[in-house]
Write an enzyme that holds these catalytic residues in place. Structure first.
Site, PDB file in Angstrom:
ATOM      1  N   HIS A  74       0.389  -3.354   6.633  1.00 21.01           N
ATOM      2  CA  HIS A  74      -0.773  -3.205   7.510  1.00 21.01           C
ATOM      3  C   HIS A  74      -2.022  -3.823   6.893  1.00 21.01           C
ATOM      4  O   HIS A  74      -3.042  -3.938   7.553  1.00 21.01           O
ATOM      5  CB  HIS A  74      -1.030  -1.723   7.793  1.00 21.01           C
ATOM      6  CG  HIS A  74      -1.295  -0.915   6.566  1.00 21.01           C
ATOM      7  ND1 HIS A  74      -0.294  -0.570   5.683  1.00 21.01           N
ATOM      8  CD2 HIS A  74      -2.433  -0.401   6.034  1.00 21.01           C
ATOM      9  CE1 HIS A  74      -0.802   0.122   4.684  1.00 21.01           C
ATOM     10  NE2 HIS A  74      -2.106   0.234   4.866  1.00 21.01           N
TER      11      HIS A  74
ATOM     12  N   SER B  18       0.528   3.730   1.865  1.00 23.07           N
ATOM     13  CA  SER B  18       0.817   4.167   3.237  1.00 23.07           C
ATOM     14  C   SER B  18       2.148   3.620   3.721  1.00 23.07           C
ATOM     15  O   SER B  18       2.881   4.296   4.449  1.00 23.07           O
ATOM     16  CB  SER B  18      -0.314   3.734   4.176  1.00 23.07           C
ATOM     17  OG  SER B  18      -1.522   4.359   3.832  1.00 23.07           O
TER      18      SER B  18
ATOM     19  N   HIS C  17       4.759   5.705   2.125  1.00 21.62           N
ATOM     20  CA  HIS C  17       4.916   6.987   2.809  1.00 21.62           C
ATOM     21  C   HIS C  17       5.929   6.886   3.948  1.00 21.62           C
ATOM     22  O   HIS C  17       6.657   7.847   4.225  1.00 21.62           O
ATOM     23  CB  HIS C  17       3.570   7.454   3.364  1.00 21.62           C
ATOM     24  CG  HIS C  17       2.644   8.008   2.323  1.00 21.62           C
ATOM     25  ND1 HIS C  17       3.062   8.837   1.322  1.00 21.62           N
ATOM     26  CD2 HIS C  17       1.301   7.849   2.135  1.00 21.62           C
ATOM     27  CE1 HIS C  17       2.042   9.179   0.553  1.00 21.62           C
ATOM     28  NE2 HIS C  17       0.964   8.583   1.024  1.00 21.62           N
TER      29      HIS C  17
ATOM     30  N   CYS D 136      -7.614  -2.419   4.266  1.00 18.61           N
ATOM     31  CA  CYS D 136      -7.243  -1.037   3.979  1.00 18.61           C
ATOM     32  C   CYS D 136      -7.943  -0.527   2.731  1.00 18.61           C
ATOM     33  O   CYS D 136      -8.873   0.253   2.813  1.00 18.61           O
ATOM     34  CB  CYS D 136      -5.728  -0.880   3.853  1.00 18.61           C
ATOM     35  SG  CYS D 136      -5.210   0.833   3.638  1.00 18.61           S
TER      36      CYS D 136
ATOM     37  N   CYS E 186       0.830  -1.213   0.000  1.00 17.83           N
ATOM     38  CA  CYS E 186       0.000   0.000   0.000  1.00 17.83           C
ATOM     39  C   CYS E 186       0.864   1.263   0.000  1.00 17.83           C
ATOM     40  O   CYS E 186       1.994   1.265   0.496  1.00 17.83           O
ATOM     41  CB  CYS E 186      -0.898  -0.029   1.236  1.00 17.83           C
ATOM     42  SG  CYS E 186      -1.968   1.410   1.430  1.00 17.83           S
TER      43      CYS E 186
END
Length: 366
Positions: A59, A40, A43, A166, A38
């Site tokens: 996650h 995220s 990031h 997610c 993902c």
């Protein structure tokens, strides 16, 4: 056991042997079967979301309960679970008013990279290794709080079950829970990635009459049609605001969703929203970035500008519901998986993510 560890921002993940403690009171050990790659996580790698390092990222994941700690009652060994990276405490103000996505305890812990008690379960040679908020799915096994392990039906492939944690709940939930899109309305989604595709099919579930997908990759734009998009706009070829106004008889859309996380596209989403409409920001920007919009438009056009975190969902209820919708043919999960990677190929997976090649790349643990 093997895990992918980020030691320094901007570097590739390193596959290495790590130690994992036994689950403590109220904790669950999960044998990971699949994990989504993902933005995220990217990031964190890029230091836009500066969690502590070294850290086991990941996650979005699913697996099988392997062991449970003292007092665990909601799952048992052998259960299939999807992981929840925002496990709520059920005690704070926001949990009590029915907003577990805004849980104060989860927000605090998410910045620490630890378990609820402030300690870690991963280590290498006695040195603590953090984990992406209460999950750490890029590992063969992980330990999570009981509330982070959501029991799911056993007939769903793990690579599909992983995604509900997610991109599916975030995209569908932003439409269904946050915006409460009405049947017959007009919708635009800026960003055709894992979350964007789910926002599109969430709008289709709600009965939107016009769903406009906006991106710069032609192949992805074409794919959005099988998820419910009725129109597509290539932002590299057309002025997005003008193109949306052309499609909507000069009004703009009733609901605009930004799922990229860039200030310029957030402002764009606001600008394509009609007067009295709603703009929902779903994408995750860097914490120090700001969005510029016309101040006079706030009172004069009475648009609603809001955000959506984890699709404003309740994972223990929503994960099973989303998988039931998939089983009934009302939600498409299979086409979301663009490519399967081994754990050893995880850096290739992130390269493909950055290149925009996948809707969702998934790590499968064999």
């Amino acid at each position: 056991m093997k895990a992918a560890v980020l030691h320094n921002y901007g570097q590739e993940l390193k596959i290495e042997d790590v130690e994992l403690e036994e689950p403590r009171k109220g904790e669950v050990r999960v044998k990971m079967k699949a994990a989504g790659i993902c933005h995220s996580d990217l990031h964190v790698i890029d230091a836009h979301l500066p969690l502590p390092v070294p850290i086991v990222l990941g996650h979005e994941g699913s697996g099988i309960v392997d062991a449970v700690g003292e007092g665990v009652a909601s799952v048992k060994v052998g259960d299939h679970v999807a992981l929840n990276w925002v496990p709520s405490c059920s005690k704070c103000y926001y949990c009590k008013i029915g907003r577990p996505d805004m849980c104060d305890e989860a927000s605090k812990i998410s910045l620490m990279g630890t378990m609820l008690d402030g300690t870690t379960r991963f280590s290498v040679d006695g040195k603590a290794i953090h984990q992406f908020p209460l999950t750490g799915t890029f590992s063969e096994y992980t330990v999570v709080p009981e509330s982070a392990a959501i029991p799911i039906r056993k007939d769903v492939p793990f690579e599909l079950a992983a995604l509900v944690g997610c991109c599916v709940i975030t995209g569908v939930g932003a439409v269904v829970n946050t915006a409460k899109v009405k049947a017959g309305s007009t919708v635009a989604v800026i960003g055709a990635g894992g979350v964007g595709f789910n926002a599109i099919q969430g709008a289709a579930l709600c009965g939107a009459k016009q769903i406009i997908a906006i991106d710069i990759i032609p192949e992805k734009l074409e794919m959005t049609r099988q998820f419910g998009a009725t129109h597509t706009i290539n932002a590299s070829e057309k002025n997005v605001v003008s193109a949306v106004l052309d499609v909507t008889d000069g009004l703009g859309v009733d609901y605009a969703f930004e799922v990229i996380g860039r200030p310029e596209t957030m402002a764009q989403a606001y600008n394509i929203t009609r007067k009295t409409g709603m703009t929902v920001i779903v994408g995750l920007p860097a914490p120090n970035e700001n969005v510029t919009i016309n101040a006079f438009s706030l009172p004069s056009q009475t648009k609603t500008l809001t955000g959506s975190w984890l699709g404003q969902g309740n994972p223990s209820v929503d994960y099973p519901k989303l998988l039931d919708l998939n089983a009934a043919g009302k939600l498409k999960l299979e086409p979301l998986v663009s490519k399967i990677y081994s754990l050893e190929q995880i850096n290739e997976g992130f390269d493909d993510l950055k290149a925009g090649k996948n809707i969702r790349g998934v790590i499968r643990f064999d």
